[in-house]
Motif scaffolding. Sequence first.
Motif, mmCIF file in Angstrom:
data_model
loop_
_atom_site.group_PDB
_atom_site.id
_atom_site.type_symbol
_atom_site.label_atom_id
_atom_site.label_comp_id
_atom_site.label_asym_id
_atom_site.label_seq_id
_atom_site.Cartn_x
_atom_site.Cartn_y
_atom_site.Cartn_z
ATOM 1 N N GLN A 125 0.488 -5.481 -34.425
ATOM 2 C CA GLN A 125 1.045 -6.003 -35.419
ATOM 3 C C GLN A 125 0.109 -6.130 -36.819
ATOM 4 N N LYS A 126 0.758 -5.855 -37.799
ATOM 5 C CA LYS A 126 0.227 -6.247 -39.222
ATOM 6 C C LYS A 126 0.686 -7.228 -40.191
ATOM 7 N N TYR A 127 -0.070 -7.786 -40.933
ATOM 8 C CA TYR A 127 0.515 -9.000 -41.675
ATOM 9 C C TYR A 127 0.006 -8.880 -43.365
ATOM 10 N N PHE A 136 2.718 -13.698 -54.973
ATOM 11 C CA PHE A 136 1.879 -12.455 -54.722
ATOM 12 C C PHE A 136 1.470 -12.469 -53.212
ATOM 13 N N VAL A 137 1.497 -11.166 -52.631
ATOM 14 C CA VAL A 137 1.249 -10.848 -51.439
ATOM 15 C C VAL A 137 -0.030 -10.035 -51.308
ATOM 16 N N VAL A 138 -0.867 -10.399 -50.432
ATOM 17 C CA VAL A 138 -2.198 -9.758 -50.002
ATOM 18 C C VAL A 138 -1.936 -9.422 -48.564
ATOM 19 N N HIS A 139 -2.160 -8.024 -48.343
ATOM 20 C CA HIS A 139 -2.182 -7.203 -46.963
ATOM 21 C C HIS A 139 -3.201 -7.877 -46.227
ATOM 22 N N LEU A 140 -3.198 -8.556 -45.058
ATOM 23 C CA LEU A 140 -4.355 -9.211 -44.560
ATOM 24 C C LEU A 140 -5.383 -8.275 -43.818
ATOM 25 N N ASN A 141 -5.272 -6.898 -43.909
ATOM 26 C CA ASN A 141 -6.171 -5.821 -43.455
ATOM 27 C C ASN A 141 -7.306 -5.858 -44.609
ATOM 28 N N TYR A 142 -7.475 -6.683 -45.688
ATOM 29 C CA TYR A 142 -8.405 -6.493 -46.409
ATOM 30 C C TYR A 142 -9.713 -6.682 -45.894
ATOM 31 N N LYS A 143 -10.782 -6.081 -46.515
ATOM 32 C CA LYS A 143 -12.100 -6.050 -45.945
ATOM 33 C C LYS A 143 -12.999 -7.024 -46.465
ATOM 34 N N ASN A 144 -13.071 -7.356 -47.739
ATOM 35 C CA ASN A 144 -14.060 -8.291 -48.421
ATOM 36 C C ASN A 144 -13.953 -9.532 -47.872
ATOM 37 N N PRO A 145 -14.933 -10.123 -47.222
ATOM 38 C CA PRO A 145 -14.564 -11.527 -46.742
ATOM 39 C C PRO A 145 -14.549 -12.468 -47.863
#
Length: 568
Positions: free
Chosen positions: A224-226, A276-285
């Motif tokens: 699942q993706k969020y 605002f939506v940010v897809h939670l598969n972003y890389k930058n911690p």
Amino acid sequence: MSAEQVEDELGHAEARIEREAMDYDVVIVGAGPAGLSAAIRLKQKALDAGEEVSVAVVEKGSEVGAHILSGAVIDPAGLRVLFPDWEAKGAPLETAVTEDRFILLGKRSATDISWLPMPSFMKNHGCYIASLANLCRWLATQAEELGVEVYPGMSASELVYEDGALKGVVAGMFGIAKDGAHKPDYQPGIELRGRYVFLAEGVRGSLSKMVQAKYGLCEDTDVQKYGLGIKELWQVPDEVFQPGLVQHTLGWPLDDKTGGGSWMYHFGENYVSIGFVVHLNYKNPYLSPFDEFQRFKTHPAVAKFLKGGKRIAYGARAIVEGGVQSVPKLVFPGGVLLGDSAGFVNVPRLKGSHNAVRSGILAADAAFEALRSGRSSDTLDGYQLAYDHSEIKKELMLVRNAKPLLTRLGTFKGTIAAGVDMTVTNLTGGFSFLGTLKHKKTDAASTGLAKDYDPIVYPKPDGVVSFDKLSSVFISNTNHDEDQPSHLKLKDPSVPIRVNLPKYGEPARLYCPAGVYEVVQDDAAHDPRFVINAQNCVHCKTCDIKDPSQNIVWTTPEGGGGPNYPNM
């Protein structure tokens, strides 16, 4: 992870407590659009057939709607099935959409890209801007008039099984102190038992996680993706208010490799819903979705709509984004998954409530037929079959490659490719030259290492357009009894400092939109500490999703805790 491990981590593998029980034909967890629609449909079917069906809906919010947050541009397609006369009945769909804009933002520029190829179903003609929370309050009134028993302020914290089937839930546990002792107002809760149990908890529901693990419901699906959606409600002066305006943006302040975008909807009494939506598969911690949202609002193309206005509400919630590839098996012995618990959001349309309503209707129809046949606690295969041939699945199939294309190609190229692919699938009735693209990693596993990134220095909030987390949480009306066990549990308390801090910079302090998690350094002589301010939690469940070590487990606190959203 086994079902037993999941139950252990959620604190549900304790000795059985003797409780009172209440029996119903159907017990529904969650008074959102899916759960309430299922309850209404069951009662409508029973009324038409001259039969009795008992239905209970349990809701963890202090009232129906308290935990409901969405943009929201609402497609009334599902509502129309329940109530063909919804307008005459006074459903609070306030403002018809009059204008659609799609904008690509640069740091100072704003380019209208509404001309990009998009199928007709991406347009918002015939939809309404409204408060989904208020729509749920209205649905609850309709349900109660039909005889549904609605219990707000009652967290469903445990599952009740019998002979391998789900038979009910434990709701209404109160009065447990932080140290586990029973306070004077202790209540062990009651068992709400049903011939069928519907789980409509929303995104990443704790009980839904347990049944998915116990019955292997996700074995044949993609991960699942969020996304994380953060919303503010403003009231603005007449000179900047444009009733019916729907505006979405891509681009700044996010880079092309970080998925996300914004919405802005004008409705009602000079309200502006902005988020605002940010897809939670972003890389930058080091990325902070909250601070990206605050920065976004300073763009000239956005700030002009907020000029002279007042921010009156704030909230956040996770959004399920996996699409049809990630929808689990929907049925299991004794129960079903509905709405966002199943993952029916159409990500390119930024809509899910209409499919939530549709899923409630489909499940109710299947359960009613089973009840009439004298069945109980079996698997409602009729619901699964109905979904497989439903408008829900058809719609999700048309947009199935949009999310994977954004992940593979980046925001700009991915948006163009997704538009072309959706147009082809729409024209061909579902065929795509790409087939069905897969999701490869969980959002947690997508998190990059701290050593590969530089910390992001965000501008200080100006208190006019941009704000800090704590003042934002204040206007979410969030509250929890401080003397209760934390509902945010760590599988291993040492992981945040021992693993996450050196490896990832402990991103919980940044991805949480409510300031729940902190790394505190008292003085140079002491090691840093990981602090959980559970009272701040707005129940978005991002921590349960994004923690790169998957060490944080979100569980339900006492009923009535959490945000109390007005008009959200």
